[in-house]
Write a protein that holds these residues in place. Sequence first.
Motif, short mmCIF file in Angstrom:
data_model
loop_
_atom_site.label_atom_id
_atom_site.label_comp_id
_atom_site.label_asym_id
_atom_site.label_seq_id
_atom_site.Cartn_x
_atom_site.Cartn_y
_atom_site.Cartn_z
N LEU A 158 0.82 -1.20 0.00
CA LEU A 158 0.00 0.00 0.00
C LEU A 158 0.87 1.26 0.00
CD1 LEU A 158 -3.14 0.86 0.27
CD2 LEU A 158 -2.29 1.77 2.40
N SER A 159 1.95 1.24 0.75
CA SER A 159 2.86 2.40 0.78
C SER A 159 3.40 2.70 -0.60
CB SER A 159 4.01 2.14 1.76
OG SER A 159 3.55 1.99 3.08
N SER A 163 2.42 5.99 -2.80
CA SER A 163 3.53 6.84 -3.24
C SER A 163 3.47 7.06 -4.75
CB SER A 163 4.86 6.20 -2.84
OG SER A 163 5.94 7.03 -3.21
N MET A 164 3.20 6.00 -5.51
CA MET A 164 3.12 6.14 -6.97
C MET A 164 1.96 7.04 -7.38
SD MET A 164 4.04 2.40 -8.61
CE MET A 164 2.60 1.59 -7.90
N LEU A 165 0.81 6.87 -6.74
CA LEU A 165 -0.36 7.65 -7.12
C LEU A 165 -0.23 9.11 -6.71
CD1 LEU A 165 -3.27 5.14 -6.35
CD2 LEU A 165 -2.04 5.53 -8.49
N ILE A 178 11.01 3.97 -5.31
CA ILE A 178 10.14 3.72 -4.16
C ILE A 178 10.55 2.43 -3.46
CG2 ILE A 178 7.77 3.21 -3.45
CD1 ILE A 178 6.87 4.96 -5.86
N PHE A 179 10.81 1.37 -4.24
CA PHE A 179 11.26 0.11 -3.65
C PHE A 179 12.55 0.31 -2.87
CE2 PHE A 179 8.43 -2.45 -6.38
CZ PHE A 179 8.09 -3.44 -5.47
N ALA A 180 13.46 1.09 -3.42
CA ALA A 180 14.73 1.34 -2.74
C ALA A 180 14.51 2.04 -1.41
CB ALA A 180 15.65 2.19 -3.64
N LYS A 181 13.62 3.03 -1.39
CA LYS A 181 13.31 3.74 -0.15
C LYS A 181 12.72 2.79 0.90
CE LYS A 181 12.26 8.26 -2.24
NZ LYS A 181 11.18 9.24 -2.49
#
Length: 388
Positions: A158-159, A163-165, A178-181
């Motif tokens: 969900l995070s 974040s993408m939206l 985002i995955f890296a974060k």
Amino acid sequence: MELELILYLALMLAVAETFGWIFARIEQPVVLGQIIGGILLGMFFPPTTEVKDISMLGVLLLLFLAGLESSVDELKEAGKAGLSVAVVGVAIAFLMGFGIVYPFKGFEQALLYGALMTPTSVSLTVRVLMELDALKTVEGNTILTAAIVDDILGIVILSIVISMLVQGSINPIGIGLIFAKVIVFILAAIYVVPPAIDRLLRKVVHLGFADSTITLSMATLFAFAYLAEHMNLASILGAYLFGLSLSETEFRRPIFEHTRILAHSMFIPLFFVDVGMNIPLRSISEVGIFALVFSLGAIASKVIGCGLGALLAGLDRRQSLRVGIGMIPRMGVELAMLAIAMNAGIVGEDAYVVIVLMIFLSTLVTPPLLKMAFKEEASSEYSPNLLS
């Protein structure tokens, strides 16, 4: 008609306690009673921005407590069956949620609703298994370990979706960032934060301010939630991961007990009543069919996905069916996730109706289905624990 804020809060807490008690008496989840009470209250007193801001603290505390109840060691020891059930169950739930919603609401909303379908709340399942004296069976142990992994996967998914939206762009580079974060955040919560916060709290106690450990924990919790938001991740991820970090310290139990009393006596009930007050009754007829289809899909997704995961881990068909049924219930995490999505402006109020109906139906069908699945089983067939 508006009440002064302090009277508003008093009324909401009274409603939460009254309806929670009524639903507990009829052996239904207290959360549902608080939401129903909020719906009725909202017919007379509209929700306010001030109340919503206060109730959002309940979201963070709810996820913080979930993190405290987990542990890194438990995640490492989840076992093949628990890991398989959680991963396959989350994947199937997300894909089914996406597939159901896409024709109704388009790609972006399908991503969000798919993420909202992923978590599981097994507190109801645990209660039923205890009644059946089946908690320590292979199926019971598998459900308990799968639930731990399931929570983290659902919150992370969900995070990432939020974040993408929020950023308004879905591209490989953005998703990779985002995955890296998220990975950095998780690794810090597991390896860096626990020893640092443990040393800090020890010094506070050594200086004679033992009670300040709770205050300091709350301050750090909100800082973590803010940091997650600042990194364009969901604040609930920061709250959950800080709870997971604290679960690795010797202060886990006292902080959990003190926070649980504060959270469940005030902020979490306020949150669920506020959810009910924000359900737009006028839109129930508009989303009725969609909400019903989504709810049935949510039920089927866990039976199929978690059952398949159990089969892949080596459980037989009967055991796998029981695990799938046991992973059906949804509860507070989905609403916490929804509240964050709504605050981010990426979903409308009608989503409350959809998610509340999903929670209601999933908690309604689980006990009878679980009892039927265990009904014909002789107790001699149970084995202590085959997960190792």
